[in-house]
Design an enzyme around this catalytic site. Structure first.
Site, mmCIF file in Angstrom:
data_model
loop_
_atom_site.group_PDB
_atom_site.id
_atom_site.type_symbol
_atom_site.label_atom_id
_atom_site.label_comp_id
_atom_site.label_asym_id
_atom_site.label_seq_id
_atom_site.Cartn_x
_atom_site.Cartn_y
_atom_site.Cartn_z
ATOM 1 N N ARG A 39 0.872 -1.173 0.000
ATOM 2 C CA ARG A 39 0.000 0.000 0.000
ATOM 3 C C ARG A 39 0.912 1.227 0.000
ATOM 4 O O ARG A 39 1.514 1.545 1.024
ATOM 5 C CB ARG A 39 -0.846 -0.058 1.270
ATOM 6 C CG ARG A 39 -2.045 0.848 1.283
ATOM 7 C CD ARG A 39 -2.652 0.826 2.661
ATOM 8 N NE ARG A 39 -1.826 1.570 3.602
ATOM 9 C CZ ARG A 39 -1.686 1.287 4.887
ATOM 10 N NH1 ARG A 39 -2.292 0.251 5.404
ATOM 11 N NH2 ARG A 39 -0.925 2.035 5.674
ATOM 12 N N HIS A 85 -3.551 3.851 4.820
ATOM 13 C CA HIS A 85 -4.689 2.920 4.874
ATOM 14 C C HIS A 85 -5.939 3.656 4.412
ATOM 15 O O HIS A 85 -6.651 3.213 3.524
ATOM 16 C CB HIS A 85 -4.861 2.395 6.296
ATOM 17 C CG HIS A 85 -6.200 1.757 6.541
ATOM 18 N ND1 HIS A 85 -6.556 0.553 5.980
ATOM 19 C CD2 HIS A 85 -7.269 2.165 7.263
ATOM 20 C CE1 HIS A 85 -7.789 0.246 6.364
ATOM 21 N NE2 HIS A 85 -8.242 1.209 7.130
ATOM 22 N N TYR A 108 4.408 5.123 11.222
ATOM 23 C CA TYR A 108 4.586 3.707 11.559
ATOM 24 C C TYR A 108 5.462 2.910 10.588
ATOM 25 O O TYR A 108 5.724 1.747 10.818
ATOM 26 C CB TYR A 108 3.226 3.023 11.744
ATOM 27 C CG TYR A 108 2.225 3.193 10.605
ATOM 28 C CD1 TYR A 108 2.328 2.429 9.443
ATOM 29 C CD2 TYR A 108 1.156 4.082 10.715
ATOM 30 C CE1 TYR A 108 1.407 2.565 8.410
ATOM 31 C CE2 TYR A 108 0.236 4.234 9.681
ATOM 32 C CZ TYR A 108 0.357 3.477 8.540
ATOM 33 O OH TYR A 108 -0.550 3.611 7.527
#
Lengths: 386, 329
Positions: A280, A284, A293
């Site tokens: 990705r 998200h 993160y």
């Protein structure tokens, strides 16, 4: 020494766009024979247009026009390859990121955005043949896997009845159905009970089904290693599904393996599973910040494996001309404008709409509350005119 | 109606016959659940149906409630009318998401373009001396959920007809079966026009106090009315039958006559079906009430070990205690 020796993920195109099928790919090479340059260009177009759409939707969200957007950037190869392998009679149950699949199956992409604009929880008529049996997005992670399995079971029941038989003995072989069901989900969803139960039911009834997991490495902020300490495709094998891991950024691998598995499923070969290794590139959803993160090196590494760039190089080597790419770029720009216009002019539902389809049949509470709301709203109008 | 059309049978058999008839009438009706095929269900409600219709219409499923409901949803999307059995009340919760977040909302999510005619049969309630999770009354969780219909028969005749009406409905219907009364016999009229699925039924006419309940509570209320009569109090008993939606007209009509209402249920009383009825009656029949609406219910505890269930479950004495209280105003 590992407990199980994993084969290489199926790959036809290297990240640099060279056609160099690895050992795992050899068995699927025949599936690519039907793809001529026209078909290859169409697949490129699918990916490019979806990315343009996706980018526009992210912009719309940043400009306050959408409450949320779910980007699919980076996953177009996995999605387009598998969706192009589906036949018109197949049914498809997406999660909420399969924009490329929606477009290929005939859903107007403006309608895909509708729920993120806050005007519906659905967005398109799944019973309309023009929408290619593409079912609604499902936001509870993994729930749709069971709906897909139930639908695939209905395909088994239909075929059983058609064959004049009335039993589904435990342990029986699958049955030829001539249609299949695909369900898409992500690596995070594989931790959900529903996805696991779906595989159990699918194996039990030998449903004509393809489970397609896009392992994009991250479930929001949680790395896939928190979900699984084995390659995910191995789990499916444990349920008795035929299962293969592919390079999900190689559209040819996605097409070839999906095509083979769907044919097998329609012919009675039972449920199948593809783990597409992808990434990705974006967040998200527009609500999270991936820099919090994950490391930038990882992003750069995956950007170098981009599915569109590598396929562009490949089809150029197959004869795609500059004029084709220019046309796609123009179409992509036009699509983005169309989406923007469609979103900005999307009608807000009537207040009574919230009561309208809660039940299929007449319901006194819905009638009473709808009437009350109408009177209440009208009371303000009356007050103004008085 | 001729006598030949009336057959005396237990509630479990009445549901079985209702299922058989629904399956014979429509080949899209299928049954799914744990142990419902060769065994005929742990309560034998689906006895002999797999032998008659085949294992492709009476499906013994893997042991997973979410799997049962979730795959029933997919089957409904392709025109099937699945009837799911949840083996015991307390085992429904693994399927809670699929029932409340999916099944209940899917008609609305699809703007009514697809129907979800799924029936979920739930044997529920106490009085059988069983272990934990086998005697609960979870109906309030589902009554709170828009998109579901909930019904519960208390007689064999209703059991026979209501299961067929539930299957014929194009909405999801949760069918709560009073398992303690599975073996209670009653007359079933096999032909004729049944009462509507969502109608409250006057089970006994009275004039002093109205009592209302559903499922296995109804025979307790009738017993209480019998005792009260010998003491000079006339109780009107209403069998709710439909928990969602609730048919309020007969309840309000009765309360306007008696001025007093006791609502009884096995479930815990807080935020319950009884609470909802009490609130609605207070709102709509305030000037008719001579006393506060009282609830008789299970306590707000987990269902206790079986040796204590007699204290937990409302019996005729507890109903009569509430009747006395409402008459004391």
């Amino acid at each position: 020494m590992p407990w199980v020796q994993d084969p290489q993920p199926v790959q036809f195109l290297t990240p640099d766009g060279d056609f160099a099928p690895n050992e795992s790919a050899q068995a699927f090479a025949a599936e690519l024979e039907s793809l001529d340059l026209v078909a290859l260009q169409e697949m490129y177009r699918d990916m490019a247009l979806t990315r343009a759409f996706d980018t526009e939707c992210t912009n719309l969200q940043r400009q306050g026009q959408l409450a949320l957007w779910v980007p699919s950037v980076g996953q177009e190869g996995a999605q387009v390859g598998s969706a192009r392998a589906a036949l018109p009679q197949d049914h498809i149950f997406p999660s909420y990121r399969e924009h490329a699949v929606a477009r290929i199956r005939g859903v107007n992409l403006v309608n895909v955005v509708a729920q993120f604009r806050g005007v519906t929880h659905g967005g398109w008529d799944v019973t309309d043949p023009a929408h290619g049996n593409f079912h609604l997005y499902t936001l509870v992670i993994g729930s749709q896997a069971l709906h897909a399995t139930g639908f695939a079971l209905s395909q088994v029941l239909d075929a059983t009845k058609k064959a004049g038989e009335k039993d589904l003995p435990a342990g029986a072989q699958g049955r030829e159905t001539n249609e299949a069901t695909i369900v898409y989900f992500g690596d995070g969803a594989t931790s959900q009970g529903d996805v696991n139960e779906a595989m159990i039911f699918a194996a039990s009834y030998q449903t004509p089904q393809l489970f397609f997991v896009q392992n994009n490495k991250w479930a929001i902020s949680v790395p896939v290693e928190r979900q699984a300490r084995t390659p995910i495709y191995r789990r499916a094998a444990g349920f008795g599904l035929k299962s293969i891991q592919i390079d999900g950024n190689d559209i040819l691998a996605s097409y070839a393996v999906s095509n083979r598995m769907l044919k097998d499923a329609r012919a009675g070969g039972g449920p199948q599973f593809i783990e597409a290794l992808t990434y990705r590139i974006g967040a998200h959803t527009t609500s999270d910040d991936p820099t919090k993160y994950r490391e930038n090196e990882e992003l750069l590494e995956w950007q170098a494996k981009d599915p569109i760039r590598r396929f562009e190089k490949y089809i150029k080597s197959q004869g795609a001309e500059d004029s084709f790419f220019e046309q796609v770029a123009a179409d992509a720009g036009e699509l983005a404008l169309k989406i923007r216009d469609g979103v900005l002019h999307m009608p807000v539902p009537e207040p009574g709409a919230m009561f309208k389809h809660v039940y299929a049949e007449e319901h006194p509470v819905m009638q009473g509350q709808a009437a009350w709301l109408e009177r209440y709203e009208n009371s303000f109008e009356a007050g103004e005119s008085a | 109606m001729s006598e030949a059309e009336v057959v005396n049978m237990p509630i479990a058999k009445a549901i079985n016959e209702g299922l058989r008839r629904a399956m014979a009438d429509n080949d899209r009706v299928i049954l799914m659940g744990e142990d419902i095929g060769t065994l005929g269900g742990v309560f034998r409600v689906t006895d002999a149906l797999q032998a008659e219709f085949g294992s492709a219409r009476v499906l013994d499923t893997p042991l997973a409630e979410s799997g049962i409901i979730g795959s029933a949803i997919g089957l409904a999307m392709n025109g099937y009318r699945p009837v799911c059995e949840i083996q015991f009340d307390g085992f429904i919760f693994p399927g809670f998401d699929q029932i409340t977040s999916q099944l209940a909302k899917l008609t609305s999510r699809h703007d009514g373009l697809l129907n979800f005619p799924v029936v979920i049969r739930v044997p529920y309630g106490g009085h059988i001396g069983a272990v934990e999770h086998h005697q609960e009354s979870p109906e309030a969780y589902f009554a709170h959920t828009p998109g579901l219909r909930l019904v519960s028969p208390s007689t064999a005749n209703d059991a026979y007809w209501m299961i067929q009406q539930a299957i014929a409905s194009n909405d999801p219907v949760m069918f709560f079966e009073p398992k303690a009364k599975y073996w209670a016999k009653g007359d079933v009229a096999l032909e004729g026009e049944p009462l509507g699925l969502h109608k409250t039924r006057v089970a006994r006419i009275g004039k002093d106090v109205t009592v209302v309940g559903h499922g296995a509570m109804v025979p307790v209320l009738l017993q209480a009315a019998q005792v009260a009569q010998s003491e000079g109090t006339s109780i009107e008993v209403l069998d709710l039958r439909s928990i969602s939606p609730i048919d309020y007209d007969p309840i309000l009509e009765s309360v306007r006559k008696t001025g007093r209402l006791v609502v009884a249920q096995e479930a815990p009383g807080s935020v319950s079906v009884g609470s909802e009825i009490a609130a609605t009656v207070a709102e709509k029949a305030f000037y008719s009430l001579q006393a506060p609406v009282l609830r008789v219910s299970g306590y707000d505890t987990p269902f206790p070990p079986a040796k204590l269930e007699g204290l937990y479950l409302p019996d005729a004495d507890r109903v009569l205690e509430a009747v006395d209280r409402t008459l004391s105003y």
